[in-house]
Scaffold this motif. Structure first.
Motif, mmCIF file in Angstrom:
data_model
loop_
_atom_site.group_PDB
_atom_site.id
_atom_site.type_symbol
_atom_site.label_atom_id
_atom_site.label_comp_id
_atom_site.label_asym_id
_atom_site.label_seq_id
_atom_site.Cartn_x
_atom_site.Cartn_y
_atom_site.Cartn_z
ATOM 1 N N VAL A 15 0.751 -1.120 0.050
ATOM 2 C CA VAL A 15 0.019 -0.073 -0.075
ATOM 3 C C VAL A 15 0.914 1.229 -0.077
ATOM 4 O O VAL A 15 1.879 1.303 0.727
ATOM 5 N N THR A 16 0.630 2.207 -1.157
ATOM 6 C CA THR A 16 1.566 3.300 -1.186
ATOM 7 C C THR A 16 0.934 4.479 -0.400
ATOM 8 O O THR A 16 -0.423 4.687 -0.989
ATOM 9 N N PRO A 17 1.167 5.056 0.533
ATOM 10 C CA PRO A 17 0.680 6.298 0.920
ATOM 11 C C PRO A 17 0.253 7.313 -0.104
ATOM 12 O O PRO A 17 1.033 7.457 -0.963
ATOM 13 N N ALA A 18 -0.563 8.194 0.236
ATOM 14 C CA ALA A 18 -1.041 9.245 -0.746
ATOM 15 C C ALA A 18 0.170 10.118 -1.183
ATOM 16 O O ALA A 18 0.333 10.386 -2.382
ATOM 17 N N ASN A 19 0.851 10.466 -0.359
ATOM 18 C CA ASN A 19 2.049 11.412 -0.530
ATOM 19 C C ASN A 19 3.017 10.781 -1.359
ATOM 20 O O ASN A 19 4.243 11.432 -1.752
ATOM 21 N N GLU A 20 3.103 9.388 -1.496
ATOM 22 C CA GLU A 20 4.102 8.824 -2.496
ATOM 23 C C GLU A 20 3.529 7.975 -3.646
ATOM 24 O O GLU A 20 4.264 7.507 -4.307
ATOM 25 N N VAL A 21 2.224 8.371 -3.925
ATOM 26 C CA VAL A 21 1.854 7.836 -5.329
ATOM 27 C C VAL A 21 2.111 8.421 -6.628
ATOM 28 O O VAL A 21 2.268 7.968 -7.507
ATOM 29 N N ALA A 22 2.368 9.826 -6.593
ATOM 30 C CA ALA A 22 2.868 10.728 -7.613
ATOM 31 C C ALA A 22 3.795 10.073 -8.634
ATOM 32 O O ALA A 22 3.867 9.875 -9.766
#
Length: 195
Positions: A15-22
């Motif tokens: 699971v990738t946290p939102a702040n690392e999705v870019a």
């Protein structure tokens, strides 16, 4: 079973946290486009989300990799109090191993259960609960017709069947709209029948 088989096939989950999705966005966009092409459909946006960069970047994303390459993903929706988790977009490459989505969902449930989340919602199964008896409203009959024979618009039956594997407790959801064509147009707009 899904987890063991997928791990034997070389799949891994995270699971990738939102702040690392870019940094993942180009791969996710490619997977989404391939999934849409394979499914011969377009984005819905009525009871299902649509792949939009700003939308995908706002939430954590669960990914499945094979040999370090992402082959499937789902964006994760979580309540403020972390009492319930759901997914909206769920996409995979046409070349992803069989059972990839089962693996993704099973791992998601296990991941959030370990974090103390109480409920995992599988999301909507559009048009699945429509009735067809002679006293049913026209839009109910139209919705049921879409579910029964609308595979060229969207795989309503397949989505329901996939989610049924997890033995969910189905709860009805309703659309409030003025009488007449507004309801039909709202439903049709979410299926890709109208622009």
């Amino acid at each position: 079973h899904a987890v063991n088989r997928a791990e034997r096939d070389g799949l891994s989950f995270s699971v990738t946290p939102a702040n690392e999705v870019a940094p993942l966005l180009p791969d996710l966009r490619t997977i989404s486009a391939a999934w849409l092409a394979e499914s011969r459909t377009r984005e819905k946006g009525f009871s299902l989300g649509a792949f939009r960069d700003d939308y995908v970047l706002r939430r954590p994303v669960a990914v499945v990799r094979k040999n370090d390459a992402i082959v499937a993903f789902a964006n994760v929706l979580c309540t403020q109090l972390q009492s319930e988790v759901s997914v909206d977009l769920m996409r995979q490459l046409p070349t992803a191993p069989s059972g990839t989505m089962d693996f993704l969902f099973t791992q998601l449930m296990l991941h959030y259960k370990a974090q103390g989340v109480q409920r995992f919602a599988l999301g909507m199964a559009p048009m699945a609960g429509m009735v067809t008896h002679e006293l049913a409203p026209r839009w109910h009959r139209f919705g049921r017709w879409l579910f029964d024979s609308g595979e060229s618009f969207y795989n309503f039956r397949g989505l329901r069947s996939f989610k049924d594997k997890f033995l969910p407790v189905w709860e009805p959801r309703y659309l409030a709209a003025p009488p007449g064509m507004a309801t039909l147009l709202s439903v049709a707009g979410g299926t890709g029948l109208v622009a």
